[in-house]
Scaffold this motif. Structure first.
Motif, PDB file in Angstrom:
ATOM      1  N   PHE A 122       2.055  79.940   5.718  1.00 37.94           N
ATOM      2  CA  PHE A 122       1.848  80.614   6.822  1.00 37.94           C
ATOM      3  C   PHE A 122       3.258  81.282   7.178  1.00 37.94           C
ATOM      4  CE2 PHE A 122      -1.856  77.873   6.897  1.00 37.94           C
ATOM      5  CZ  PHE A 122      -2.921  78.716   7.125  1.00 37.94           C
ATOM      6  N   TYR A 125       4.492  87.126   8.849  1.00 36.01           N
ATOM      7  CA  TYR A 125       3.671  88.262   8.290  1.00 36.01           C
ATOM      8  C   TYR A 125       1.944  87.884   7.904  1.00 36.01           C
ATOM      9  CZ  TYR A 125       8.000  90.039   7.407  1.00 36.01           C
ATOM     10  OH  TYR A 125       9.465  90.653   7.548  1.00 36.01           O
ATOM     11  N   GLY A 126       1.752  86.402   8.242  1.00 31.14           N
ATOM     12  CA  GLY A 126       0.305  86.099   8.005  1.00 31.14           C
ATOM     13  C   GLY A 126       0.242  84.947   6.903  1.00 31.14           C
ATOM     14  N   HIS A 127      -1.040  85.153   6.345  1.00 34.15           N
ATOM     15  CA  HIS A 127      -1.393  83.700   5.564  1.00 34.15           C
ATOM     16  C   HIS A 127      -1.472  84.078   4.092  1.00 34.15           C
ATOM     17  CE1 HIS A 127      -4.966  81.807   3.481  1.00 34.15           C
ATOM     18  NE2 HIS A 127      -4.257  80.885   3.537  1.00 34.15           N
ATOM     19  N   PRO A 185       1.074  88.956   2.457  1.00 35.69           N
ATOM     20  CA  PRO A 185       0.267  87.808   3.275  1.00 35.69           C
ATOM     21  C   PRO A 185      -0.771  88.853   3.944  1.00 35.69           C
ATOM     22  CG  PRO A 185       2.599  87.312   3.460  1.00 35.69           C
ATOM     23  CD  PRO A 185       2.461  88.533   2.716  1.00 35.69           C
ATOM     24  N   ARG A 186      -1.983  88.093   4.560  1.00 36.12           N
ATOM     25  CA  ARG A 186      -2.863  88.742   5.298  1.00 36.12           C
ATOM     26  C   ARG A 186      -3.070  87.895   6.626  1.00 36.12           C
ATOM     27  NH1 ARG A 186      -4.383  93.585   2.944  1.00 36.12           N
ATOM     28  NH2 ARG A 186      -4.506  93.329   0.512  1.00 36.12           N
ATOM     29  N   ILE A 187      -3.333  88.735   7.592  1.00 32.61           N
ATOM     30  CA  ILE A 187      -3.731  88.431   8.898  1.00 32.61           C
ATOM     31  C   ILE A 187      -5.138  88.150   8.941  1.00 32.61           C
ATOM     32  CG2 ILE A 187      -3.761  88.913  11.549  1.00 32.61           C
ATOM     33  CD1 ILE A 187      -0.975  90.220  11.165  1.00 32.61           C
ATOM     34  N   ASP A 188      -5.511  87.055   8.602  1.00 34.99           N
ATOM     35  CA  ASP A 188      -6.905  86.654   8.073  1.00 34.99           C
ATOM     36  C   ASP A 188      -7.459  85.474   9.128  1.00 34.99           C
ATOM     37  OD1 ASP A 188      -5.703  84.432   7.203  1.00 34.99           O
ATOM     38  OD2 ASP A 188      -6.212  84.945   5.403  1.00 34.99           O
ATOM     39  N   PHE A 191      -5.073  82.554   9.346  1.00 35.90           N
ATOM     40  CA  PHE A 191      -3.929  82.773  10.073  1.00 35.90           C
ATOM     41  C   PHE A 191      -4.294  82.790  11.544  1.00 35.90           C
ATOM     42  CE2 PHE A 191      -0.674  85.730  12.011  1.00 35.90           C
ATOM     43  CZ  PHE A 191       0.438  85.037  11.466  1.00 35.90           C
TER      44      PHE A 191
END
Length: 378
Positions: A122, A125-127, A185-188, A191
């Motif tokens: 983490f 920028y996200g996961h 990374p994704r903001i999913d 996250f």
């Protein structure tokens, strides 16, 4: 604008294919400047260039079993340091515990190579999930933490006061890395779920010292981002998928990341390159402008005997490098054309210093003796 002095020439007996030349055996050594991107020469010797009788002094080649290092510490910024100079440091970190504080390196970019394990990272920028064989590039100043799902081992390379970039295409047009291979990374849901209002610490490394910044909430609270700067991930398997069987690849094509003072190359399995029974490249070499550090990730490295995954070797510039006698015959001359090794090499133009805090049990003290009085024959 400056230019190297280049004077192409040939003198004496230059035998490129020594098999069958029983009465005129030669051992080819390549001498190169600027990491072999500058002028070079191939010298043909009567004896193995690495076949010394003894080796004394601090210049000696060294080998380490990094997998034997103890797990920890909790903060990766304080992990065991292996090598360093003013432009770079290499650390090795083992953990199976979730990080309860964030890490931020203000000294330079950090490139993480995952040797073993899997889990989640983490960051600002996200996961991002990770697995063995991943490179994860953390731009300078990025806050991050990991949650391993199993024991994980990481080699962490810092570009001190510098940034990691992609190499230019090699002289024959080959390029090791296509930017489209990177994932980010994704903001999913994972996250968002880790965001809370608890007190969180960020451990910040600056000029080698760690400071602590405490927030009354989780600073990894982004809901979106845009731009062309972020954490990126690349696995060596992605590089292998884009290399055709039988494709001849020059050394420059293995270069994966570069800084102003050092380069990182990825050796990946090769299939169908060259012919069995022929030494395909001059494995004896003198890289006069670079210290060489190689970390062995998996497989059996074709130029080394008794080197296993999780080990690393350090060959300073100043003496010829070359294969172990035990590897010369079986793996380099008469071997099948396929190779299975995966290794990470660092070529540093600034001299490297081994951190003497490495415990004795993690260094193979007799490594330098593995070449002594070598009897290598074709």
């Amino acid at each position: 604008m400056t230019n190297w002095i280049r004077l192409p020439n040939s003198e004496g007996q230059c035998v490129a294919r020594p098999e069958g030349q029983v009465d005129q055996k030669t051992y080819q050594r390549e001498v190169g400047r600027a990491g072999f991107t500058g002028p070079s020469a191939q010298i043909y010797h009567r004896h193995p260039p690495a076949g010394w009788a003894t080796f004394e002094g601090p210049l000696r080649p060294r080998a380490f079993s990094l997998g034997k290092l103890s797990p920890g510490p909790a903060c990766p910024l304080q992990a065991r340091r292996v090598l360093h100079n003013d432009h770079m440091e290499v650390r090795y970190w083992k953990t199976d515990s979730k990080m309860h504080a964030l890490a931020r390196n203000a000294d330079g970019d950090t490139l993480i190579f995952v040797h073993n394990g899997s889990g989640a990272l983490f960051c600002d920028y996200g996961h991002l999930s990770y697995r063995d064989g991943d490179y994860i590039l953390l731009p300078r100043g990025t806050a991050w933490r990991i949650e391993p799902s199993e024991l994980s081992e990481f080699m962490m390379i810092e570009a001190t006061a510098d940034a990691f970039k992609l190499p230019d295409a090699s002289s024959d047009g080959a390029r090791a890395v296509d930017p489209m291979l990177f994932t980010f990374p994704r903001i999913d849901d994972a996250f968002i779920a880790q965001q809370d209002d608890a007190f969180w610490e960020i451990h910040i490394k600056r000029r080698g010292q760690v400071s602590t910044l405490t927030y009354p909430f989780n600073p990894l609270d982004a809901v979106g981002w845009e731009g062309d700067l972020c954490v990126v991930k690349l696995n060596w398997r992605d590089l292998a998928k884009h290399r055709s069987n039988g494709q001849r690849t020059p050394p420059a094509a293995s270069c994966t990341f570069v800084t102003e003072t050092f380069a990182i190359s990825t050796f990946i399995p090769k299939v169908g390159e060259g012919e069995s029974g022929i030494m395909r490249v001059p494995f004896y070499h003198s890289n006069e402008d670079a210290d060489e550090f190689i970390f062995y990730h998996r497989g059996e490295f074709f130029s080394r005997g008794e080197i296993r995954a999780g080990m690393a070797t350090f060959h300073p510039s100043g003496f010829p490098h070359g294969p172990h006698p035990s590897a010369y015959q079986t793996k380099m001359v008469k071997a099948p054309v396929e190779t299975e090794e995966v290794a990470i090499m660092i070529d540093s133009r600034a001299f490297l210093t081994v951190d003497e805090s490495i415990p004795d049990g993690a260094e193979w003290k007799a490594y330098v003796k593995t070449w002594e009085k070598a009897q290598e024959t074709l």
